[in-house]
Design a protein around this motif. Structure first.
Motif, mmCIF file in Angstrom:
data_model
loop_
_atom_site.group_PDB
_atom_site.id
_atom_site.type_symbol
_atom_site.label_atom_id
_atom_site.label_comp_id
_atom_site.label_asym_id
_atom_site.label_seq_id
_atom_site.Cartn_x
_atom_site.Cartn_y
_atom_site.Cartn_z
ATOM 1 N N ASP A 5 56.135 -6.693 -0.923
ATOM 2 C CA ASP A 5 55.260 -7.732 -1.471
ATOM 3 C C ASP A 5 55.288 -7.638 -2.995
ATOM 4 O O ASP A 5 54.570 -6.853 -3.611
ATOM 5 C CB ASP A 5 53.828 -7.544 -0.953
ATOM 6 N N TYR A 6 56.129 -8.453 -3.617
ATOM 7 C CA TYR A 6 56.291 -8.400 -5.074
ATOM 8 C C TYR A 6 55.074 -8.956 -5.803
ATOM 9 O O TYR A 6 54.763 -8.530 -6.927
ATOM 10 C CB TYR A 6 57.542 -9.169 -5.487
ATOM 11 N N TYR A 7 54.383 -9.918 -5.203
ATOM 12 C CA TYR A 7 53.169 -10.453 -5.836
ATOM 13 C C TYR A 7 52.096 -9.365 -5.918
ATOM 14 O O TYR A 7 51.411 -9.214 -6.939
ATOM 15 C CB TYR A 7 52.645 -11.659 -5.056
ATOM 16 N N LYS A 8 51.974 -8.610 -4.844
ATOM 17 C CA LYS A 8 50.998 -7.521 -4.828
ATOM 18 C C LYS A 8 51.370 -6.450 -5.846
ATOM 19 O O LYS A 8 50.505 -5.861 -6.503
ATOM 20 C CB LYS A 8 50.927 -6.920 -3.431
ATOM 21 N N ALA A 9 52.665 -6.193 -5.992
ATOM 22 C CA ALA A 9 53.122 -5.171 -6.947
ATOM 23 C C ALA A 9 52.709 -5.508 -8.371
ATOM 24 O O ALA A 9 52.372 -4.620 -9.160
ATOM 25 C CB ALA A 9 54.636 -5.016 -6.858
ATOM 26 N N LEU A 10 52.731 -6.802 -8.726
ATOM 27 C CA LEU A 10 52.339 -7.230 -10.077
ATOM 28 C C LEU A 10 50.867 -7.600 -10.173
ATOM 29 O O LEU A 10 50.363 -7.864 -11.274
ATOM 30 C CB LEU A 10 53.188 -8.421 -10.520
ATOM 31 N N GLY A 11 50.182 -7.643 -9.022
ATOM 32 C CA GLY A 11 48.762 -7.973 -9.051
ATOM 33 C C GLY A 11 48.484 -9.410 -9.400
ATOM 34 O O GLY A 11 47.490 -9.712 -10.066
#
Length: 308
Positions: A5-11
């Motif tokens: 989950d790349y969106y979660k990684a960047l917040g």
């Protein structure tokens, strides 16, 4: 192979704009950068994670493909399959894989870059690669700080800093602010497979100066004035960042009087010849250790004004 989950990684939200993604990445990259967290494996892991997320979400083509993969993966989970299934567990990865399916023995698409197998198999062939599945990639961005006195920030000029063992000479423009960050292209880590070097993001830190309070491009300075000069008027020399200035004190000047000196404040950044203003706050300095004669004279003055 697990879904990342790349969106979660960047917040950030899945509807985040390109600018929001860029800001989130820069903040996290500074937080977890190896130079800031030496010998910290967890910070290094997080740094690699946010770099990988930014590599995908900052590229419209990769982001579009990733969003489609995410939608299909979510439908697969809602159908009753366990999350994080590997290839062959019921989810058809083949339509997304570059070069046919997933596997642990594939060549690193970036010739040694610390990206996951998930990234390599999904995006390894995107962007125009070289033979063997490799492609040019920009080097890592570096973060650094430069400490300046207020006078140095006022004057600007050449400075030398050391970043990752490399001496870098630069010219500081007059008027930089505390916390201001500039980007120096090609001064970061070396590129891979012929790619360009990364950038250096340099943040200025300005030491407080007890003589001045800075507000934008304006300065405020406290100037002590003797009670005699405040009452009778006169001239006084004031030291400023641009040199000494002679000011006139009007008779009967009150304590906390403010004077404005146009163009004697801080230089406006990147606008040569433009300056803010300098505000002088006049504070009365009372005499101490009075002689008997001086006390007598003050008493006479007080009696004349019915102040006793």
């Amino acid at each position: 192979m697990d879904y990342k989950d790349y969106y979660k990684a960047l917040g950030v939200d899945k509807n985040a704009t390109a600018d929001q993604i860029k800001k989130a990445y820069r903040k996290l990259a500074r937080q977890y950068h190896p130079d800031v967290n030496p010998n910290d494996p967890e910070a290094e892991r997080k740094f690699q994670e946010v770099n990988e997320a930014n590599e995908v979400l900052s590229d419209p083509e990769k982001r579009s493909k990733y969003d489609q993969l995410g939608a299909d993966w979510q439908r697969y989970q809602q159908a009753g399959a366990g999350g994080g299934q590997s290839a062959g567990g019921g989810f058809d990865w083949s339509q997304y894989a570059q070069g046919g399916g997933f596997g642990g023995g594939g060549e690193d698409p970036f010739g040694g870059a610390d990206f996951s197998d998930f990234f390599g198999n999904i995006f390894g062939g995107m962007g125009g690669g070289r033979a063997g599945g490799t492609r040019a990639r920009a080097g890592q961005d570096y973060q650094a700080e430069l400490l300046l006195t207020l006078a140095e920030a006022y004057q600007g000029g050449p400075r030398t800093i050391t970043v990752s063992g490399k001496n870098l000479r630069l010219t500081v423009k007059p008027g930089v602010e505390d916390g201001q960050t500039i980007r120096l292209r090609n001064q970061g880590g070396p590129g891979l497979n012929g790619g360009p070097a990364g950038s250096l993001y340099l943040t200025f830190r300005i030491e407080p100066d007890p003589r001045y309070t800075r507000t934008g491009n304006d300065l405020t300075q406290e100037v002590p004035v003797s009670v005699y000069k405040a009452v009778l008027g006169g001239e006084q020399v004031v030291e400023t960042l641009s040199g000494n200035v002679k000011i006139k004190i009007k008779p009967e000047t009150q304590n906390d009087t403010r004077l404005r000196l146009r163009g004697k404040g801080f230089p406006v950044y990147d606008q040569p010849g433009q300056f803010g203003d300098l505000y002088l706050r006049l504070s009365l300095s009372l005499p101490q250790q009075l002689t008997d004669q001086e006390k007598d004279l003050f008493q006479q003055l007080a009696a004349l004004r019915n102040e006793l």
